[in-house]
Design an enzyme around this catalytic site. Sequence first.
Site, mmCIF file in Angstrom:
data_model
loop_
_atom_site.group_PDB
_atom_site.id
_atom_site.type_symbol
_atom_site.label_atom_id
_atom_site.label_comp_id
_atom_site.label_asym_id
_atom_site.label_seq_id
_atom_site.Cartn_x
_atom_site.Cartn_y
_atom_site.Cartn_z
ATOM 1 N N GLY A 238 0.813 -1.218 0.000
ATOM 2 C CA GLY A 238 0.000 0.000 0.000
ATOM 3 C C GLY A 238 0.843 1.262 0.000
ATOM 4 O O GLY A 238 2.082 1.214 -0.038
ATOM 5 N N ARG B 16 -0.081 -9.744 -2.888
ATOM 6 C CA ARG B 16 0.527 -9.453 -4.195
ATOM 7 C C ARG B 16 2.036 -9.498 -4.025
ATOM 8 O O ARG B 16 2.545 -9.127 -2.964
ATOM 9 C CB ARG B 16 0.127 -8.050 -4.668
ATOM 10 C CG ARG B 16 -1.333 -7.944 -5.039
ATOM 11 C CD ARG B 16 -1.636 -6.633 -5.746
ATOM 12 N NE ARG B 16 -1.543 -5.466 -4.892
ATOM 13 C CZ ARG B 16 -0.910 -4.341 -5.214
ATOM 14 N NH1 ARG B 16 -0.243 -4.277 -6.358
ATOM 15 N NH2 ARG B 16 -0.912 -3.300 -4.408
ATOM 16 N N LEU C 70 -2.201 -1.927 7.100
ATOM 17 C CA LEU C 70 -3.200 -2.673 6.320
ATOM 18 C C LEU C 70 -4.556 -2.001 6.503
ATOM 19 O O LEU C 70 -4.890 -1.568 7.600
ATOM 20 C CB LEU C 70 -3.217 -4.119 6.816
ATOM 21 C CG LEU C 70 -4.050 -5.140 6.048
ATOM 22 C CD1 LEU C 70 -3.400 -6.520 6.179
ATOM 23 C CD2 LEU C 70 -5.481 -5.204 6.522
ATOM 24 N N GLY C 71 -5.302 -1.915 5.450
ATOM 25 C CA GLY C 71 -6.637 -1.339 5.568
ATOM 26 C C GLY C 71 -7.258 -1.235 4.197
ATOM 27 O O GLY C 71 -6.568 -1.328 3.185
ATOM 28 N N TYR D 90 -16.573 4.611 9.929
ATOM 29 C CA TYR D 90 -15.129 4.464 9.695
ATOM 30 C C TYR D 90 -14.346 4.763 10.983
ATOM 31 O O TYR D 90 -13.469 3.990 11.384
ATOM 32 C CB TYR D 90 -14.708 5.412 8.568
ATOM 33 C CG TYR D 90 -13.230 5.420 8.265
ATOM 34 C CD1 TYR D 90 -12.672 4.479 7.404
ATOM 35 C CD2 TYR D 90 -12.374 6.376 8.821
ATOM 36 C CE1 TYR D 90 -11.308 4.489 7.112
ATOM 37 C CE2 TYR D 90 -11.012 6.397 8.533
ATOM 38 C CZ TYR D 90 -10.489 5.453 7.684
ATOM 39 O OH TYR D 90 -9.137 5.465 7.403
ATOM 40 N N LYS E 150 -12.020 2.194 13.349
ATOM 41 C CA LYS E 150 -10.628 2.508 13.701
ATOM 42 C C LYS E 150 -10.481 2.562 15.229
ATOM 43 O O LYS E 150 -9.499 2.082 15.782
ATOM 44 C CB LYS E 150 -10.193 3.832 13.064
ATOM 45 C CG LYS E 150 -10.110 3.795 11.543
ATOM 46 C CD LYS E 150 -9.071 2.805 11.061
ATOM 47 C CE LYS E 150 -8.816 2.888 9.575
ATOM 48 N NZ LYS E 150 -7.933 1.822 9.089
ATOM 49 N N ARG F 146 -9.097 7.514 -6.535
ATOM 50 C CA ARG F 146 -9.927 7.724 -5.339
ATOM 51 C C ARG F 146 -10.377 9.179 -5.405
ATOM 52 O O ARG F 146 -9.766 10.057 -4.778
ATOM 53 C CB ARG F 146 -9.132 7.463 -4.064
ATOM 54 C CG ARG F 146 -8.774 6.008 -3.867
ATOM 55 C CD ARG F 146 -8.353 5.741 -2.436
ATOM 56 N NE ARG F 146 -7.753 4.441 -2.282
ATOM 57 C CZ ARG F 146 -7.209 3.997 -1.158
ATOM 58 N NH1 ARG F 146 -7.185 4.771 -0.089
ATOM 59 N NH2 ARG F 146 -6.673 2.799 -1.083
HETATM 60 N N1 NAP Z 1 -6.564 7.216 2.718
HETATM 61 C C1 NAP Z 1 -6.554 8.092 3.708
HETATM 62 O O1 NAP Z 1 -6.665 9.304 3.500
HETATM 63 C C2 NAP Z 1 -6.408 7.581 5.130
HETATM 64 C C3 NAP Z 1 -6.492 8.501 6.174
HETATM 65 C C4 NAP Z 1 -6.272 8.054 7.478
HETATM 66 C C5 NAP Z 1 -5.994 6.719 7.726
HETATM 67 N N2 NAP Z 1 -5.950 5.834 6.706
HETATM 68 C C6 NAP Z 1 -5.610 4.441 7.014
HETATM 69 O O2 NAP Z 1 -4.219 4.291 6.876
HETATM 70 C C7 NAP Z 1 -3.892 2.935 6.537
HETATM 71 C C8 NAP Z 1 -2.934 2.919 5.357
HETATM 72 O O3 NAP Z 1 -3.510 3.675 4.324
HETATM 73 P P1 NAP Z 1 -2.946 3.585 2.822
HETATM 74 O O4 NAP Z 1 -3.474 4.757 2.113
HETATM 75 O O5 NAP Z 1 -1.492 3.316 2.818
HETATM 76 O O6 NAP Z 1 -3.714 2.274 2.320
HETATM 77 P P2 NAP Z 1 -3.600 1.551 0.903
HETATM 78 O O7 NAP Z 1 -2.639 2.261 0.011
HETATM 79 O O8 NAP Z 1 -4.980 1.336 0.414
HETATM 80 O O9 NAP Z 1 -2.935 0.137 1.294
HETATM 81 C C9 NAP Z 1 -3.655 -0.765 2.070
HETATM 82 C C10 NAP Z 1 -2.868 -2.040 2.266
HETATM 83 O O10 NAP Z 1 -3.755 -2.995 2.884
HETATM 84 C C11 NAP Z 1 -3.823 -4.171 2.070
HETATM 85 N N3 NAP Z 1 -5.147 -4.758 2.036
HETATM 86 C C12 NAP Z 1 -6.313 -4.153 1.727
HETATM 87 N N4 NAP Z 1 -7.314 -5.045 1.721
HETATM 88 C C13 NAP Z 1 -6.747 -6.257 1.993
HETATM 89 C C14 NAP Z 1 -7.252 -7.573 2.108
HETATM 90 N N5 NAP Z 1 -8.543 -7.844 1.919
HETATM 91 N N6 NAP Z 1 -6.389 -8.557 2.407
HETATM 92 C C15 NAP Z 1 -5.081 -8.294 2.588
HETATM 93 N N7 NAP Z 1 -4.523 -7.070 2.486
HETATM 94 C C16 NAP Z 1 -5.357 -6.060 2.189
HETATM 95 C C17 NAP Z 1 -3.460 -3.694 0.679
HETATM 96 O O11 NAP Z 1 -3.052 -4.807 -0.086
HETATM 97 P P3 NAP Z 1 -3.272 -4.851 -1.689
HETATM 98 O O12 NAP Z 1 -2.156 -3.997 -2.228
HETATM 99 O O13 NAP Z 1 -3.156 -6.287 -2.017
HETATM 100 O O14 NAP Z 1 -4.623 -4.265 -1.951
HETATM 101 C C18 NAP Z 1 -2.362 -2.681 0.970
HETATM 102 O O15 NAP Z 1 -1.140 -3.328 1.198
HETATM 103 C C19 NAP Z 1 -5.225 2.247 6.272
HETATM 104 O O16 NAP Z 1 -5.592 1.509 7.414
HETATM 105 C C20 NAP Z 1 -6.192 3.403 6.094
HETATM 106 O O17 NAP Z 1 -7.522 3.071 6.508
HETATM 107 C C21 NAP Z 1 -6.136 6.235 5.404
#
Ligand code: NAP
Length: 209
Positions: free
Chosen positions: A10, A35, A69-70, A121, A125, A156
Site C-alpha cells: 500500500g 501481491r 493494512l486497511g 469508519y 478505527k 480515489r
Molecule cells: N486514505 C486516507 O486518506 C487515510 C487517512 C487516514 C488513515 N488511513 C488508514 O491508513 C492505513 C494505510 O492507508 P494507505 O493509504 O497506505 O492504504 P492503501 O494504500 O490502500 O494500502 C492498504 C494495504 O492494505 C492491504 N489490504 C487491503 N485489503 C486487503 C485484504 N482484503 N487482504 C489483505 N490485504 C489487504 C493492501 O493490499 P493490496 O495492495 O493487495 O490491496 C495494501 O497493502 C489504512 O488503514 C487506512 O484506513 C487512510
Amino acid sequence: MHLLLLGATGLVGGHVLTQALADPNVTAITAPTRRPLPTNPRLSAPMVDFDNLPQDPALWAADVVICALGTTLKAAGSRERFYLIDHDFTLGIARLAKAHGARIFILNSAKGADPKSPVFYSRVKGETERDIQALGFQRTVLVRPGLIDGPRGEPRPFEQWAGRILAVLKPVLPRSMQANRPERIARAMLAAAWSSEPGVTVVASQDLL
Ligand SMILES: NC(=O)c1ccc[n+]([C@@H]2O[C@H](COP(=O)([O-])OP(=O)(O)OC[C@H]3O[C@@H](n4cnc5c(N)ncnc54)[C@H](OP(=O)(O)O)[C@@H]3O)[C@@H](O)[C@H]2O)c1
C-alpha cells in the site's frame, strides 16, 4: 530488529518498506501480502490468504509490528467486509505476533478514531485501537493521520479532490487539519519502533507534518 510489516503493497506500507530496507539496523523484514513484492535478501514476503491466516510461527515471529493494512468501504463492498479487513485481520495478526514474541505494535490508525464515534469508519478505527491496546504489548503506538495525500495506482476521486483543496488552503489551515504525506507517516512509525517507552503512545496528525 526484525520487523513484521502489514500492508507493504500500500501507499504508507510501501514507504515503510523502502525506508526499512534502507536502514541497516532493520536486520529482517517479514511482509505477508496478497501481491508479490520485489525481492531483497533481507525481505521475506510470503503470499498469504488473510481470510485464513496461516499459523506458521516463522511467519509471525518478529520484534516489532507495523500495520498499515486497511481498505476502503468501496473496495470492501460492505460494512461487514470492511470491519473484517480493518479490524479482524489486524487483530488476528496482532494476536499471532504477540504469541510469537513481538513487543511493540505500531498501528496506522486514523484521525478521529473513537469506538463511540457515530461515524462508521472512525468507530471501526477506534475499536481496532481499543482491541489492540487490550492485547497488552509492551509498547503500543497509535498513529492517527488525517487525509493521506500521495500518488495512488487506483483512482480515489474524493481523496484526490480533498487533497487538492487542502493543498490550496494549507497556508491558512491549522496544522491539525492539514493532509499527511505517506513518507512522513512511514518515518514516524519506524522512529517509534526504536523507542523503549512502555505503554500506549498516540501520534496525532499534526505531529506527522
Ligand atoms: N486514505 C486516507 O486518506 C487515510 C487517512 C487516514 C488513515 N488511513 C488508514 O491508513 C492505513 C494505510 O492507508 P494507505 O493509504 O497506505 O492504504 P492503501 O494504500 O490502500 O494500502 C492498504 C494495504 O492494505 C492491504 N489490504 C487491503 N485489503 C486487503 C485484504 N482484503 N487482504 C489483505 N490485504 C489487504 C493492501 O493490499 P493490496 O495492495 O493487495 O490491496 C495494501 O497493502 C489504512 O488503514 C487506512 O484506513 C487512510
